[in-house]
Design a protein around this motif. Structure first.
Motif, PDB file in Angstrom:
ATOM      1  N   LEU A  92      98.539  -4.323 -55.993  1.00 12.70           N
ATOM      2  CA  LEU A  92      98.770  -3.233 -54.794  1.00 12.70           C
ATOM      3  C   LEU A  92     100.312  -2.619 -54.826  1.00 12.70           C
ATOM      4  O   LEU A  92     100.517  -1.274 -55.066  1.00 12.70           O
ATOM      5  CB  LEU A  92      98.358  -3.708 -53.423  1.00 12.70           C
ATOM      6  CG  LEU A  92      98.269  -2.651 -52.451  1.00 12.70           C
ATOM      7  CD1 LEU A  92      97.617  -1.551 -52.660  1.00 12.70           C
ATOM      8  CD2 LEU A  92      97.841  -3.313 -51.158  1.00 12.70           C
ATOM      9  N   LEU A  95     100.988   0.182 -57.472  1.00 14.36           N
ATOM     10  CA  LEU A  95     100.205   1.574 -57.231  1.00 14.36           C
ATOM     11  C   LEU A  95     101.046   2.545 -56.349  1.00 14.36           C
ATOM     12  O   LEU A  95     101.602   2.062 -55.402  1.00 14.36           O
ATOM     13  CB  LEU A  95      98.963   0.980 -56.797  1.00 14.36           C
ATOM     14  CG  LEU A  95      98.063   0.295 -57.520  1.00 14.36           C
ATOM     15  CD1 LEU A  95      96.665   0.198 -56.695  1.00 14.36           C
ATOM     16  CD2 LEU A  95      97.707   0.915 -58.845  1.00 14.36           C
ATOM     17  N   GLU A  98      96.587   4.813 -54.467  1.00 17.16           N
ATOM     18  CA  GLU A  98      95.163   4.211 -54.318  1.00 17.16           C
ATOM     19  C   GLU A  98      94.119   5.336 -54.768  1.00 17.16           C
ATOM     20  O   GLU A  98      93.888   6.577 -54.411  1.00 17.16           O
ATOM     21  CB  GLU A  98      94.666   3.517 -53.327  1.00 17.16           C
ATOM     22  CG  GLU A  98      95.665   2.142 -53.177  1.00 17.16           C
ATOM     23  CD  GLU A  98      94.894   1.124 -52.137  1.00 17.16           C
ATOM     24  OE1 GLU A  98      94.128   0.539 -52.513  1.00 17.16           O
ATOM     25  OE2 GLU A  98      95.650   1.120 -50.989  1.00 17.16           O
ATOM     26  N   PRO A 100      90.528   4.751 -53.620  1.00 19.08           N
ATOM     27  CA  PRO A 100      89.494   4.202 -52.968  1.00 19.08           C
ATOM     28  C   PRO A 100      87.942   4.082 -53.470  1.00 19.08           C
ATOM     29  O   PRO A 100      87.129   3.359 -53.594  1.00 19.08           O
ATOM     30  CB  PRO A 100      89.703   3.996 -51.512  1.00 19.08           C
ATOM     31  CG  PRO A 100      90.330   5.264 -51.472  1.00 19.08           C
ATOM     32  CD  PRO A 100      91.236   5.618 -52.699  1.00 19.08           C
ATOM     33  N   HIS A 123      91.288  -3.411 -56.554  1.00 18.77           N
ATOM     34  CA  HIS A 123      91.993  -2.191 -56.093  1.00 18.77           C
ATOM     35  C   HIS A 123      91.900  -1.329 -57.504  1.00 18.77           C
ATOM     36  O   HIS A 123      91.902  -1.765 -58.702  1.00 18.77           O
ATOM     37  CB  HIS A 123      93.764  -2.328 -56.001  1.00 18.77           C
ATOM     38  CG  HIS A 123      93.823  -2.822 -54.399  1.00 18.77           C
ATOM     39  ND1 HIS A 123      93.541  -2.173 -53.535  1.00 18.77           N
ATOM     40  CD2 HIS A 123      94.528  -4.189 -54.334  1.00 18.77           C
ATOM     41  CE1 HIS A 123      94.040  -3.185 -52.428  1.00 18.77           C
ATOM     42  NE2 HIS A 123      94.445  -4.359 -53.044  1.00 18.77           N
ATOM     43  N   GLY A 125      93.895   2.618 -58.628  1.00 26.56           N
ATOM     44  CA  GLY A 125      94.864   3.494 -58.393  1.00 26.56           C
ATOM     45  C   GLY A 125      95.632   3.839 -59.588  1.00 26.56           C
ATOM     46  O   GLY A 125      95.562   3.493 -60.697  1.00 26.56           O
TER      47      GLY A 125
END
Length: 166
Positions: A92, A95, A98, A100, A123, A125
């Motif tokens: 995370l 990134l 993102e 999603p 995740h 991204g």
């Protein structure tokens, strides 16, 4: 490469396998070859698969790949709820944006086959012009995730490279 400059040659891709036991040689990773085959089918040139222990080594491997400016980095493993499943936490911060909807689609596709897919915390991204996605550790989970990526990966990479086509 600036946004107006055409891409030269095949896109590059990296694969990071998060598995303490596979990294120690206790068992053979079976997800990496599945991902490599899929990337080859889509015309990507790949770096050697990086099999690393769970946790921060995954983040270090992704950061190392990012220095090579790949179009795609796919991770497998470390997305569950075990104490050492830390792939989402180390991904995370890398990134910029993102995506999603991709993870929602990946979890939905997996949940159609096993309710355990809803426990995946991965995740998806962009880190600059590189697409990064965290897939589950099982070969079946990987195949489900790649099937979701299949119809969108080329367009996704085109957009990250600056294309405005829809």
């Amino acid at each position: 490469m600036n946004a107006c400059e055409p891409r030269r040659g095949p896109r590059k891709a990296g694969v990071v396998i998060a598995s303490t036991r596979a990294a120690a040689g206790i068992y053979e990773d079976k997800s990496g070859p599945v991902i490599l085959d899929w990337l080859a089918e889509h015309g990507y040139e790949t770096f050697p698969v990086m099999v690393v222990p769970d946790g921060e080594p995954v983040g270090a491997a992704i950061r190392a790949l990012l220095t090579q400016e790949p179009a795609v980095v796919i991770t497998s493993g470390g997305t569950g709820l075990s104490p050492d499943d830390r792939t989402p936490e180390v991904t995370l911060p890398l990134l910029d944006r993102e995506i999603p909807g991709l993870m929602e689609g990946i979890r939905r596709a997996g949940a159609a086959k096993t309710p355990m897919a809803m426990l995946s915390r991965g995740h998806a991204g962009a880190a600059g012009r590189t697409f990064i996605v965290n897939l589950p550790g099982s070969p079946k989970g990987v195949m489900d995730g790649l099937a979701v990526l299949d119809p969108v990966i080329a367009h996704l990479c085109d957009q990250l490279e600056g294309s405005h086509d829809h």
